[in-house]
Design an enzyme around this catalytic site. Structure first.
Site, short mmCIF file in Angstrom:
data_model
loop_
_atom_site.label_atom_id
_atom_site.label_comp_id
_atom_site.label_asym_id
_atom_site.label_seq_id
_atom_site.Cartn_x
_atom_site.Cartn_y
_atom_site.Cartn_z
N GLY A 46 78.34 -16.28 11.33
CA GLY A 46 78.90 -17.63 11.34
C GLY A 46 77.91 -18.60 11.96
O GLY A 46 76.99 -18.18 12.68
N GLN A 51 75.41 -26.15 16.37
CA GLN A 51 74.30 -25.27 16.75
C GLN A 51 72.98 -25.72 16.13
O GLN A 51 71.92 -25.33 16.62
CB GLN A 51 74.60 -23.83 16.33
CG GLN A 51 75.75 -23.21 17.12
CD GLN A 51 76.07 -21.82 16.62
OE1 GLN A 51 76.78 -21.65 15.63
NE2 GLN A 51 75.53 -20.80 17.28
N CYS A 91 76.35 -14.57 20.21
CA CYS A 91 76.21 -15.94 19.70
C CYS A 91 74.74 -16.22 19.48
O CYS A 91 73.91 -15.92 20.34
CB CYS A 91 76.80 -16.94 20.71
SG CYS A 91 76.68 -18.65 20.15
N LEU A 92 74.43 -16.82 18.34
CA LEU A 92 73.03 -17.17 18.04
C LEU A 92 72.49 -18.18 19.04
O LEU A 92 71.27 -18.28 19.20
CB LEU A 92 72.93 -17.71 16.61
CG LEU A 92 73.29 -16.69 15.51
CD1 LEU A 92 73.36 -17.37 14.15
CD2 LEU A 92 72.31 -15.52 15.49
N HIS A 133 85.63 -18.64 17.30
CA HIS A 133 84.33 -18.81 17.97
C HIS A 133 83.63 -20.08 17.45
O HIS A 133 83.11 -20.88 18.23
CB HIS A 133 83.50 -17.54 17.71
CG HIS A 133 82.09 -17.56 18.20
ND1 HIS A 133 81.62 -16.73 19.19
CD2 HIS A 133 81.01 -18.30 17.81
CE1 HIS A 133 80.33 -16.96 19.40
NE2 HIS A 133 79.93 -17.91 18.57
N GLU A 134 83.64 -20.27 16.13
CA GLU A 134 82.97 -21.44 15.54
C GLU A 134 83.73 -22.73 15.85
O GLU A 134 83.11 -23.78 16.07
CB GLU A 134 82.82 -21.29 14.02
CG GLU A 134 82.13 -20.02 13.54
CD GLU A 134 80.80 -19.73 14.20
OE1 GLU A 134 80.18 -20.67 14.75
OE2 GLU A 134 80.39 -18.56 14.19
N HIS A 137 82.64 -24.00 19.08
CA HIS A 137 81.34 -24.69 19.03
C HIS A 137 81.50 -26.18 18.70
O HIS A 137 80.86 -27.02 19.32
CB HIS A 137 80.43 -24.07 17.97
CG HIS A 137 79.66 -22.87 18.42
ND1 HIS A 137 78.79 -22.90 19.50
CD2 HIS A 137 79.57 -21.61 17.91
CE1 HIS A 137 78.22 -21.70 19.63
NE2 HIS A 137 78.68 -20.90 18.69
O1 GNR Z 1 76.66 -13.61 14.41
C1 GNR Z 1 77.63 -13.72 15.18
N1 GNR Z 1 78.37 -12.63 15.49
C2 GNR Z 1 79.56 -12.67 16.16
C3 GNR Z 1 80.09 -11.48 16.62
C4 GNR Z 1 81.29 -11.47 17.29
C5 GNR Z 1 81.99 -12.64 17.49
C6 GNR Z 1 81.47 -13.84 17.04
C7 GNR Z 1 80.27 -13.86 16.38
S1 GNR Z 1 79.63 -15.37 15.79
C8 GNR Z 1 77.92 -15.02 15.81
C9 GNR Z 1 77.14 -16.16 15.19
C10 GNR Z 1 77.32 -17.41 16.01
O2 GNR Z 1 76.82 -17.60 17.08
N2 GNR Z 1 78.14 -18.31 15.55
O3 GNR Z 1 78.40 -19.41 16.25
NI NI Z 2 78.08 -18.88 18.31
#
Ligand code: GNR
Ligand code: NI
Length: 180
Positions: A46, A51, A91-92, A133-134, A137
């Site tokens: 995601g 980001q 998270c990236l 999660h997104e 952000h």
């Molecule tokens: O690549 C991603 N893997 C992930 C694994 C578990 C819970 C959430 C994520 S999102 C993350 C990519 C990212 O940072 N998206 O904002």
């Molecule tokens: Ni993230």
């Protein structure tokens, strides 16, 4: 298409609350395509526009095993949530750090697609976790905000040290030579 740079914690721009998308124009299509390319290249499941320093309520996701199910979410709202799931998240924008976060196991989302058409979708398991999660952000929130301040500070210090070392290396004569 082009790769975009992913902001990293503790960059203050990650704390921006994004504005709704109002124009479903060519500029939006370009951002979406760049975000998909950046997410697949990372690789990640995601990516939120925040980001890549675009402060609009726009998210791309692909939780499929073979990167064949891009899911584009514009101006999302969670209509309902149910159950609880604990997942080891990454998270990236927080590279190299993983920790457990509890979220709703099932959610119903209302959003717009890349053309502005409104849809609703039920999400569960990893997809539900990723959408939540997104959505954090685009409100300026990161998964490390759910951890203790002790853990968050440890992660912040490690990433700031790595960033300083990268900056020093990229201005050293050796690195300037090897970049030629
Ligand atoms: O690549 C991603 N893997 C992930 C694994 C578990 C819970 C959430 C994520 S999102 C993350 C990519 C990212 O940072 N998206 O904002
Ligand atoms: Ni993230």
């Amino acid at each position: 298409m082009a790769l975009r740079t992913i902001l990293e914690f503790p960059d203050p721009r990650l704390r921006t609350r994004a504005h709704p998308v109002t124009r479903f124009d060519a500029d939006l299509q370009r951002v979406i395509d760049d975000m998909l390319e950046t997410m697949y290249a990372a690789p990640g499941i995601g990516l939120a526009a925040t980001q890549v320093d675009v402060h609009r309520r726009l998210i791309v996701i692909d939780v499929s095993a073979d990167n064949t199910e891009p899911f584009i979410i514009v101006n999302p709202e969670i209509l309902s949530r149910d159950g609880e799931i604990a997942t080891e998240e990454g998270c990236l924008s927080v590279p190299g750090y993983y920790d457990e976060v509890k979220r709703a196991a099932r959610i119903r989302v209302r959003a717009q697609d890349r053309d502005g058409n409104v849809f609703e979708r039920d999400c569960e398991d990893l997809l539900a976790v990723c959408v939540q999660h997104e959505m954090d952000h685009i409100d300026g929130k990161l998964f490390v905000d759910y951890l203790s301040s002790l853990k968050r500070e440890r992660v912040r210090k490690k990433l700031e040290k790595e960033r300083k070392e990268r900056a020093a290396r990229s201005s050293s004569p050796r690195e300037r030579r090897s970049a030629l």
